[in-house]
Structure formats: C-alpha cells, structure tokens
Design a protein around this motif. Structure first.
Motif, PDB file in Angstrom:
ATOM      1  N   TYR A  89       0.796  -1.223   0.000  1.00 11.31           N
ATOM      2  CA  TYR A  89       0.000   0.000   0.000  1.00 11.31           C
ATOM      3  C   TYR A  89       0.830   1.274   0.000  1.00 11.31           C
ATOM      4  O   TYR A  89       0.326   2.338  -0.310  1.00 11.31           O
ATOM      5  CB  TYR A  89      -0.944   0.004   1.216  1.00 11.31           C
ATOM      6  CG  TYR A  89      -1.701  -1.292   1.332  1.00 11.31           C
ATOM      7  CD1 TYR A  89      -2.447  -1.781   0.254  1.00 11.31           C
ATOM      8  CD2 TYR A  89      -1.656  -2.068   2.498  1.00 11.31           C
ATOM      9  CE1 TYR A  89      -3.134  -2.995   0.329  1.00 11.31           C
ATOM     10  CE2 TYR A  89      -2.343  -3.270   2.585  1.00 11.31           C
ATOM     11  CZ  TYR A  89      -3.074  -3.730   1.499  1.00 11.31           C
ATOM     12  OH  TYR A  89      -3.732  -4.919   1.577  1.00 11.31           O
ATOM     13  N   LYS A  90       2.094   1.171   0.411  1.00 10.39           N
ATOM     14  CA  LYS A  90       2.909   2.372   0.517  1.00 10.39           C
ATOM     15  C   LYS A  90       4.265   2.127  -0.121  1.00 10.39           C
ATOM     16  O   LYS A  90       5.265   1.987   0.585  1.00 10.39           O
ATOM     17  CB  LYS A  90       3.095   2.758   1.997  1.00 10.39           C
ATOM     18  CG  LYS A  90       1.799   3.152   2.693  1.00 10.39           C
ATOM     19  CD  LYS A  90       2.066   3.633   4.105  1.00 10.39           C
ATOM     20  CE  LYS A  90       0.795   3.621   4.941  1.00 10.39           C
ATOM     21  NZ  LYS A  90      -0.326   4.412   4.409  1.00 10.39           N
ATOM     22  N   ILE A 148      -6.611   0.013   1.072  1.00  8.66           N
ATOM     23  CA  ILE A 148      -5.771   1.141   1.519  1.00  8.66           C
ATOM     24  C   ILE A 148      -6.577   2.055   2.441  1.00  8.66           C
ATOM     25  O   ILE A 148      -6.120   2.424   3.536  1.00  8.66           O
ATOM     26  CB  ILE A 148      -5.238   1.929   0.303  1.00  8.66           C
ATOM     27  CG1 ILE A 148      -4.281   1.040  -0.513  1.00  8.66           C
ATOM     28  CG2 ILE A 148      -4.528   3.213   0.749  1.00  8.66           C
ATOM     29  CD1 ILE A 148      -3.699   1.714  -1.747  1.00  8.66           C
ATOM     30  N   ASN A 182      -5.777   2.600   6.523  1.00  9.69           N
ATOM     31  CA  ASN A 182      -5.472   3.913   7.108  1.00  9.69           C
ATOM     32  C   ASN A 182      -6.467   4.281   8.203  1.00  9.69           C
ATOM     33  O   ASN A 182      -6.095   4.804   9.251  1.00  9.69           O
ATOM     34  CB  ASN A 182      -5.478   4.989   6.014  1.00  9.69           C
ATOM     35  CG  ASN A 182      -4.261   4.848   5.100  1.00  9.69           C
ATOM     36  OD1 ASN A 182      -3.216   4.339   5.521  1.00  9.69           O
ATOM     37  ND2 ASN A 182      -4.399   5.279   3.851  1.00  9.69           N
ATOM     38  N   GLU A 212       2.251  -1.063   5.689  1.00 12.57           N
ATOM     39  CA  GLU A 212       2.800  -0.857   4.345  1.00 12.57           C
ATOM     40  C   GLU A 212       2.258  -1.921   3.386  1.00 12.57           C
ATOM     41  O   GLU A 212       2.291  -1.742   2.172  1.00 12.57           O
ATOM     42  CB  GLU A 212       4.320  -0.933   4.382  1.00 12.57           C
ATOM     43  CG  GLU A 212       4.945   0.170   5.223  1.00 12.57           C
ATOM     44  CD  GLU A 212       6.453  -0.016   5.423  1.00 12.57           C
ATOM     45  OE1 GLU A 212       7.094   0.957   5.823  1.00 12.57           O
ATOM     46  OE2 GLU A 212       6.974  -1.123   5.190  1.00 12.57           O
TER      47      GLU A 212
END
Lengths: 506, 506
Positions: B294-295, B396, B400, B418
C-alpha cells in the motif's frame, strides 16, 4: 526398512554436537541442503503408488509425443484408482451443483430464464441451500468443515447404520489420506507406538508410519482364502509385537481391501471388534470403497456393513469422494468419523486441522452430495441413479473380465475382486527373469512390471510396494480402463505376458 | 515452550520399556487414547489464529442466535485474513472459468446459445484450454500439479522478475501453508536443526517447527522502526544460536509482514540475501501478500520486488490464491518455487507430495487464473481490472482508517500497514487489568482481547500468539470488515477501549 527408519531417527536425535555444527559459517562451501542432510525419515520413506513405475510412465508418455515406433500410442495408468483420468464420466447432478456454487451470479433472478435452459431446478435449489450455509466457496470454513455438511454426513451415517452419529464427531478432510495421516500422527506417542497393518496394504499406511517414526506391526491376509482375515493371525501378531516391546495401540483394517479387494463378513467384523476391545486397540477403518462391493456374501446384510456405532467401541472411520461410483479424486474431499474418542483428543485433532486452516470447500460440497444425493421423486433422481448403476455394473463386468484374463495366463493366479477397484494377481517368475532382474538391481516383480510398461504402455505397481509373503510376487492393477477398450487391454497384457514367459522360461 | 517440546520428544524417545507396555492387554481398563498418551509434540503445539479467542467467538456466535441482549448481533471475525467471509466479492472472471471447468457439459455446442447469455466468450475459451490440459477436475493430477499450469506460473514469475523460471521447479500446493509445512519438514534433520523466524511471526511457523521437533531461532523486528528488519539482529541471532549448538539452516522472511505489515526495501532484501549466502542458510520467503502493498517506498521498483532469481542463491518462495485482491482462501491453492535446490531434494519433495496424491484441482485452476489473468484487449479485462482496483483502493482506505482509529486511543500506538491485511497495535495495559487477567489465568493481552470480543463481537488475536518483546502487549486485527460498516466498527472498538481503560485505570 521401516524399523531402520525408526532406529535412524533415534540415533539422529542422540547425535552429538559435531554434526549440528557441520553447516556453520566456518565451512562456507559445504552444500546447505542435500539428501544426506535432510529429514532422515522423509528420505527413507517409500511410496510405491507413485514410485519408479509411474515416474517411468510419465517419461514414456512424453516420449510417445514424438516416438511413434513403440507399438502403442498412450500410457494406460492402472497404477492408481483414478477413474476420471480414464474417462469415467462424473455424476451430472453433482457437477451441476458444484458449478453453481462456484458462480453464484448465475443464481440472481435476472439470469433465471437462461439458467433453467442449462440446469434442472433441484440442482439450483441445492446450490442455493449450500450457499446459504457456506457463504462463499472462497472463504475459509470452520476447520472441521462446514457445520451444515457435517450434519448431513451424520444423517447419512444414521440412515446407513441405523444408529445416531454426531456432527461434532465428524471432521471433513482433504481426501481420506489426510485424515489417516492426522490420526496416525496423533496416536504416535513415541517410536515404540505400534500400528497393526495388513500385508498386502495400501502404502499410505507404511509411508505415514515411516514419516512419523512409529512401528508397523504387520499381519498377513490369506491369499489362499481369497485374501481373508484370520483373527488368530491378529492375535499372534499383537502378542509377538508386545513381547518385543512395541506399544501396539491401533489396528488398521481396509475393507473392502486395497490392493486385495476382499470384503469382510459380518461375523469376521464382530470378531475384529472384540479383538480390538480385548487388546485395547483403537480401530482405524479405511472404508473408502464401501460402495464398491461386487459379490455380496451369503447374508445380504454383509454387503452394507461398515465398522460403526453401535458395534465398534473406539473407532476412526474414513470415507472419501474419490472412490465409489463418484471417483472425484482430483477434488480432494472426504470425512473422518470419531466414535468414542476422548473429547480432549478431538480438540487436539481440531487444533491440527486448524494449522492447515480448512479442507477445500468444493471437496466439502462433494461430500455433501455423496452423502445426500437426489432422492426418489426428485427431478434429477432417475438420471443420478442411472449413472450410478451404469458405472457399478460396468465395474463388475470389467473386474470379472480382468480376473479371467489373469487366470488364463501361465504362471499367474488371481483372486476375484469382491470389492474396491483392484486385482492383485500372484505371479511365478522364472529363475532366468529373477537373474535378469538382479542384474538390473530390480526386484523381480518390479522387473516384470517395468517390462510390461515398456511393451504395452500399461502401468501397474509391483507387489513389493504393498508387501507380500516373502518369496511370492504380485502386482496391483486397477480394472478402470474404459469398457470399449477393455478387450484390447486384456489382449495386450496376455500378449506381453506370453512373450515375457517365453523369453525367460527355465 | 517450543524448546520444552523438543526436550519432551527427546525424553519420550528415550523412555524405557515400562511405558510402552502401559496399554498392553494386562491392563484392560486403562484408556487407550488420551491427551497424555498421544503424540507429545502435537499436544504441546500452540496455534493462536484458531485458539482460545476464535473458539469463544464460535460459541458466542451460537449464543447470538437466541440471546438478543448483547448489544450486537454478530461476531466480526478479524482474527484471520478471510476476505470473502466478510463479503468481499470474488473476481468475476475467475469464478466464471472455475464454474465452467466444473461442468463441461455446458461447453457442448448445443448449449452454446444459452451459455453465451451467461458467460463472456473469453471465460469459455479459457475453460476450454484448461480442460484440454486437465482432462477432468475430478481426476488426480500430477502430484506437483498440472504441467500446463506450472508452465503458466513460470511465465508469470518471468514476467514479474525478468528472469526465467522452470516449471519443473514449481510445486502447486494446497495453500501456501502446506508448502511451508513440507519444506520445514524436509529441512529438519534432527532436533538441533534451527530455523530463524521473525518475532512477531505468523504462528504457522512456530506451530510447524513444534510439530516436527525443530528449533526456532527468533529474530526481532523493530517496532520503533515501523517493524523493520535489521541485518545486525539476524547476525547476532544466528551466531548466538550456533554457539548454543543449534544447526541453523534456514531463514524465514515474511514480506510483506504478517502480523506486522512492513515491506522490505530492495537494499534490505539484498543484505538479507548476502547474509543467507555468507551464513549458508536456505531462504524461505513467504510472499503471499506480494500484491498487498500500500505504501511503495521511495524507489518505485521496491514495491514489485520479490525474493527470486537471479538475486537469491538458494530459495523456497511461497505464494497463495488466498490473499492479494483475490482472497480465495476456501479453495486452498498456492505454489512453491524452488530456486537452486538440489534436484535430488526436489525428488524428495515430489515423493512427499505424492503421499497426499495431488493438490485439489480447483485450487490449481485458481493459481492459473491468478498468474495469468485477462490481458488488455480481452473481453473481460476491464471488469477484471476494475474489480481488482476497487478492492485494492478500499484496502488502503480501511487500513489507514483503522490505524488512525488505534492511534487515537489512549495507551495504544500502531504502525501503519505498508502491506498485507493486518495491523498489530501496541497496548499499554494498566496494572489493575494485569491483576484481573492473572486472576483469570490469562495473559494480559488475551484478557483485553476476550473483553473486546464479549463487549463488541469483534474477534482479534492477542500478541502472545505471534510473539512480542517481553513486557509489551499487542493484538492483531485484520482491516477487512466491509467498508460501509467500517466507521461503526471503529466506533465500537473505541467505545470498548475507553470503557476498558476507565474500568482498569491505575
């Protein structure tokens, strides 16, 4: 071989520190992982059903793509009970339900009209019921299997045996094999834990005992009595093993037999149960061929008996979707019923099942269908029953034909199959062939089977993979080749056999 | 705990004869099979993902059918990455192909008109290609998996990594778990064989090491550096273990991390590979979350790196259909790639695979689809890509949101994910709660999680099941509840947490 494996394990566990440092960074160029440094029990395990013969058969199959000079154009895999590989048709209703469960979008109202052109209403209804309980075939289920399906299995056992079964005592499994492996593992306290297994046996048992480091306690089936089981033989085997220090704790019965095809009489089953009770043995009943029974004995009830409540005192019973007239091997589904097993031990079975998360859901769905097929009056009943009967009758015809074929050959005798999917003929191998085998470092039965494979493309498994009386030679063949090819199949075997015997005659 | 297990095994194997005769017929009334007499390693194995919390959650779910006074009406299973259980939709194209493969009758020409109302042409074509290679999903396949599918997996790896892969080095498996279990088994020579595992880890690793009687060699991930992996920590751990006499032979890396969600940088991966090479360690790379990233770090290439050729020297890499955006957990499919493994060792892996006959064929079909999805220009491409993107973006957002939720709470801190599907927040538990837990003979984190379950119906797993720095407390939660329920989910957690902290504040 297996005793050697156990000894090696014990030695391995007692080895001093030196060995354990062999791969430390001080010796950077030694290989990290070799067959010498791997798990010794895995290395020593033998598994004949997929051993040297099928490995050669695979290679041969590739050669046949380009080499057209061999006199045959395909390998016929008689080494394994895999009916659909040899074009046995799946049961239509079962596949209809399975395909609808895969694709729930088909079940939305806007698709109904198109759907009814392709599916009978009872298949649609069954898929809807299953999905209501399952949610999605893509979700992990309960590790013991979907509760609704375990309820249906319990009802099936109750209808079959006339005695209640409990959904909580049932574990759905990925084929019978995984249930057998888990039960043997849990029953193994140490390397002295002993399991009585028939000889000849299905090599899953010897392989699993070898892997967990337990001790096999063989008992012999009587070839001269149609592979019957004599309880005196069991008694002798258990007493001898215990006198040798083995903690015998379980008896494995395969009924109908694999590779031997015999079916136990009710009287025999009662004797076995008494024997287990008197000797404090857990009974492991491999009953995956329970509907493959071709020659019901005098008492008609015999054919429908399984080891189950209220008879058996302490029992694990295994069933599978891979056999019967269903033959859904590739799907990996089955179940394990625990009868009178300590609930705390079942908690431990549940824990082991959890590590692998769950049996695959499509396999579970097929267990539901096997134990809960269309009933009289259902739209799909006639078709279902017709398909089952047709496969069943064909299996009987093919089993008889192959037995006759074997019995017509020189130096070969074969008991007829009362059940299962195999014949296990005995072969007298001429000394010249024994010598030729020795030269190739092969057992004589392996030598014969390898010669058959090279000459005809037919792959069978030598008796040494199943165990046999010392000095005798056998092989196991399924009788699953398609019926319209069966006469040619028998003629090929006869032709090869005659040539082999002519070549090596004394 | 695990060292204890190993000691017990060694003791068990050295026990004198007296024990082994305990169940001989001379003591007819002793129980045959109890938790005391079963396999000691099985008994001692712990497996938290399906441990005390999920067992209570199951019971709670039954209670909720009749008890409407609890303030919530269902259990939310955040204890396991099981997206479709929480209503994640399966990928349409994948299920279309799977359902056609189930029911080949649909593919006969007479059905084509009705079929085209329900299926796109590319799904039909794919099913036809697969069935041409497979035969029937009801037949046992090759024990390593269908060759055509292994070829497709090899091409997928080649496209992904820019380096050729060999179909013969690929084993299709029933989920990644069964591949991991087999590789750990084969790498275990004796009880001194050591495996480096991260702490926190996915408990499959500790459970499997415990079952085979091998020695875990823990290395700690750095919570204060977003669960990063420091190679100095690896070096220290291996040297210490070797000095203690452990034959360390493998390093387990979970990337993206489970339960910790971190992603390794390319630099970090290269260091790890050098470390393995220098220390003669086989790398076991659990890369089942390779598309759940995701990051992406500064260098965009990082996000797409896996441990694979030509980097890795000696590697087993695991992948699965259960994770990613596919989430087909219940189907049990995956693969294992062997890089630079001794061919004789691969023969042994094949032998073990043979005992279980083959991975289920529908799981294999899904591996084919995962590694060979619709391409740009295909009829189903847009729909496929849209479904994948939508799930990815939603993961995602939910990850978050949940991290923010945890970080907004008193006494809780949480690294952002991540990758993967989990958060692993740290919890400061007040002394009063520690005392209350002790009274109930629970670890403080278990006590907290159990209280959460009873108050909200949300089931998470305490950190002690994964391992954590002594004196710290964590839990693992998925971020998989449906997006339209997510705000309520977060609010429920916050409400519970506040009450818990108020009740037990020092």
């Amino acid at each position: 071989m297996i005793q050697t494996a156990v000894r090696s394990l014990v030695q391995a566990r007692q080895r001093p520190l030196t060995l354990s440092l062999r791969y430390a960074s001080s010796k950077p160029h030694s290989k990290v992982l070799t067959t010498e440094t791997m798990h010794p029990l895995v290395r020593q395990m033998e598994y004949a059903v997929r051993g040297a013969l099928p490995i050669r058969a695979e290679a041969l199959q590739k050669e046949l793509l380009t080499d057209k000079t061999k006199g045959f154009d395909k390998v016929v895999f008689c080494n394994i009970g895999n009916p659909q590989q040899l074009n046995q048709k799946p049961i239509t209703f079962f596949r209809q339900v399975a395909s609808l469960a895969e694709n729930p979008e088909l079940l939305t109202p806007s698709n109904r009209e198109a759907l009814l052109k392709l599916y009978p209403a009872d298949a649609i209804a069954r898929a809807e019921v299953l999905l209501k309980h399952i949610g999605s075939v893509g979700a992990y289920s309960h590790s013991k299997g979907i509760h609704h399906i375990r309820e249906n299995v319990a009802k099936f056992i109750e209808r079959r045996d006339g005695f209640p079964a409990e959904p909580e005592n049932i574990f759905l499994t990925q084929g019978a094999s995984s249930g057998v492996q888990t039960v043997i593992q849990i029953l193994t306290q140490n390397s002295k834990s002993g399991f009585m297994i028939p000889i000849p046996q299905y090599p899953l048992y010897s392989a699993t005992l070898s892997l967990v480091g337990a001790t096999p306690v063989p008992y012999y089936l009587e070839e001269s009595h149609n592979w019957g089981l004599n309880v005196d033989e069991l008694k002798e085997a258990v007493h001898k093993a215990r006198a040798d220090g083995t903690d015998v704790r379980a008896l494995v019965i395969i009924n109908p037999g694999n590779p031997t095809g015999q079916c136990l009489s009710e009287e025999n089953m009662r004797e076995i149960i008494d024997f287990c009770h008197n000797e404090r043995l857990v009974l492991l009943a491999d009953e995956v061929y329970q509907t493959n029974i071709y020659k019901p004995k005098a008492a008609p009830s015999t054919a429908s008996k399984r080891f189950s409540n209220p008879w058996a005192k302490k029992l694990f019973s295994f069933h599978s979707i891979s056999k019967g007239m269903i033959g859904e091997c590739g799907r990996r589904g089955g179940y394990l019923e625990c009868v009178n097993i300590d609930p705390k031990v079942m908690d431990q079975l549940y824990k082991i099942a959890s590590v692998s998360l769950c049996p695959n859901v499509q396999g579970q769905i097929m267990v539901d269908l096997m134990t809960n097929p269309p009933k009289q009056g259902d739209e799909s009943f006639e078709k279902y029953q017709g398909e089952i009967d047709s496969i069943y009758q064909s299996l009987i015809r093919r089993s008889n034909k192959l037995a006759q074929c074997f019995n017509s050959m020189e130096n070969m005798t074969c008991n007829e199959a009362e059940g299962a999917m195999y014949l296990f003929p005995q072969l007298k191998i001429p000394q010249k062939a024994v010598d030729a085998a020795k030269e190739k470092s092969m057992a004589p039965d392996t030598f014969y089977c390898m010669a058959m494979l090279e000459a005809t493309g037919v792959c069978v498994i030598p008796g040494s993979g199943f165990g046999q009386e010392p000095g005798t030679w056998h092989f196991r063949s399924t009788f699953l080749p398609e019926e319209h090819l069966f006469d040619k199949f028998c003629a090929d075997l006869k032709g090869f056999h005659k040539k082999f015997m002519d070549t090596y005659k004394d």
